[in-house]
Structures are given as C-alpha cells and as structure tokens.
Write a protein that holds these residues in place. Sequence first.
Motif, short mmCIF file in Angstrom:
data_model
loop_
_atom_site.label_atom_id
_atom_site.label_comp_id
_atom_site.label_asym_id
_atom_site.label_seq_id
_atom_site.Cartn_x
_atom_site.Cartn_y
_atom_site.Cartn_z
N PRO A 21 0.82 -1.21 0.00
CA PRO A 21 0.00 0.00 0.00
C PRO A 21 0.86 1.26 0.00
O PRO A 21 2.00 1.26 0.48
N PHE A 22 0.30 2.32 -0.55
CA PHE A 22 0.96 3.61 -0.52
C PHE A 22 -0.10 4.70 -0.46
O PHE A 22 -1.27 4.46 -0.72
N VAL A 23 0.33 5.90 -0.08
CA VAL A 23 -0.57 7.04 0.01
C VAL A 23 -0.12 8.06 -1.04
O VAL A 23 1.05 8.40 -1.12
N GLU A 55 -8.84 4.33 -0.97
CA GLU A 55 -9.59 4.93 0.12
C GLU A 55 -9.15 6.38 0.30
O GLU A 55 -7.95 6.65 0.44
N LEU A 56 -10.11 7.29 0.28
CA LEU A 56 -9.82 8.69 0.56
C LEU A 56 -9.59 8.82 2.07
O LEU A 56 -10.49 8.56 2.86
N LEU A 57 -8.38 9.20 2.46
CA LEU A 57 -8.05 9.35 3.87
C LEU A 57 -8.34 10.75 4.38
O LEU A 57 -8.71 10.93 5.54
N TYR A 58 -8.14 11.74 3.51
CA TYR A 58 -8.32 13.12 3.93
C TYR A 58 -8.53 13.99 2.70
O TYR A 58 -7.88 13.79 1.68
N ALA A 59 -9.42 14.97 2.83
CA ALA A 59 -9.60 16.01 1.81
C ALA A 59 -9.87 17.31 2.55
O ALA A 59 -10.71 17.34 3.45
N GLY A 60 -9.14 18.35 2.20
CA GLY A 60 -9.34 19.62 2.88
C GLY A 60 -8.89 20.79 2.03
O GLY A 60 -8.13 20.64 1.07
N ASP A 61 -9.38 21.97 2.39
CA ASP A 61 -8.99 23.19 1.71
C ASP A 61 -7.64 23.66 2.24
O ASP A 61 -7.36 23.54 3.44
N GLY A 62 -6.83 24.21 1.34
CA GLY A 62 -5.57 24.80 1.75
C GLY A 62 -5.83 26.09 2.50
O GLY A 62 -6.80 26.79 2.25
N LEU A 78 -5.42 16.43 -0.77
CA LEU A 78 -6.07 15.13 -0.57
C LEU A 78 -5.00 14.09 -0.30
O LEU A 78 -3.90 14.16 -0.87
N LEU A 79 -5.33 13.13 0.54
CA LEU A 79 -4.50 11.95 0.77
C LEU A 79 -5.35 10.74 0.42
O LEU A 79 -6.43 10.55 0.98
N VAL A 80 -4.85 9.94 -0.52
CA VAL A 80 -5.59 8.77 -0.98
C VAL A 80 -4.71 7.54 -0.85
O VAL A 80 -3.59 7.52 -1.34
N ARG A 81 -5.21 6.53 -0.16
CA ARG A 81 -4.47 5.28 0.04
C ARG A 81 -4.89 4.29 -1.04
O ARG A 81 -6.09 4.11 -1.31
#
Length: 124
Positions: A21-23, A55-62, A78-81
Amino acid sequence: MAVDPHEAVLQELGAQDPGEPFVMLNLLRFAPDGRASYEEYSRRAAVFLRRYGGELLYAGDGDTPLVAEQGQAWDAVLLVRYPSREAFLRMVTDPGYQEITRLRSRALTEAVLQPTTPWTRRAT
C-alpha cells in the motif's frame, strides 16, 4: 502547468511497485470556477476508487501556508491510500475512469500527485 501524469511517469511508477500500500499526496490548484467540476469528478471517481481498493483518507482546503515561497499555496489537499501501485495504475487506465478525467483536467490549473511510502522504524 501539468495537471495529468504522463505515460512515461506511469510506467516508471509501475516498475517501482513493491506490491505494498501507498498514500498519494494530491496538491490541487483550481481554475476559476473549477471547484464544481472537480467535485463532479470526485463523485464519479469514488466508484473507481472503491473498485480498485483505494480509500480517501483526507480532503481539505488549503489555508495560509506557514512556510512557502510566493505562489506555493494550494487550494486543496487530498490523501488517498491505494493497496498497491499496480491497483492505482489499473484504476487510471480503466476506460470508464478515462472518460471522467476531462472533468479533473478542466478543473485544475496545476497539480502535484506525489506517491509516498511510509517511513520504517529504525532500530535503536
């Protein structure tokens, strides 16, 4: 500025696949009125993400960067695994996924897609 990966880079990514796995770090800069197009892309891409085990781990505005040069602020992060680089490559080459990438391309003026690998614990 680049917003989509080139074929040669995708081939290199696949050649480096340890099968783990990787992000993927996604840094996004939206075109004027691009957020709506990106949100539509995201809704449609979620089907493919699930299909290939992502899997979307995180999504946020800068927000205001604390350490950055002029112009290095990003609109979204965004961080996607993914279960493997091979799974990511199968997703991005899926013909159905390819049909929706125009939404992403139209939405962005600049992007960084940076695969990451976890740091291993060092023996003390």
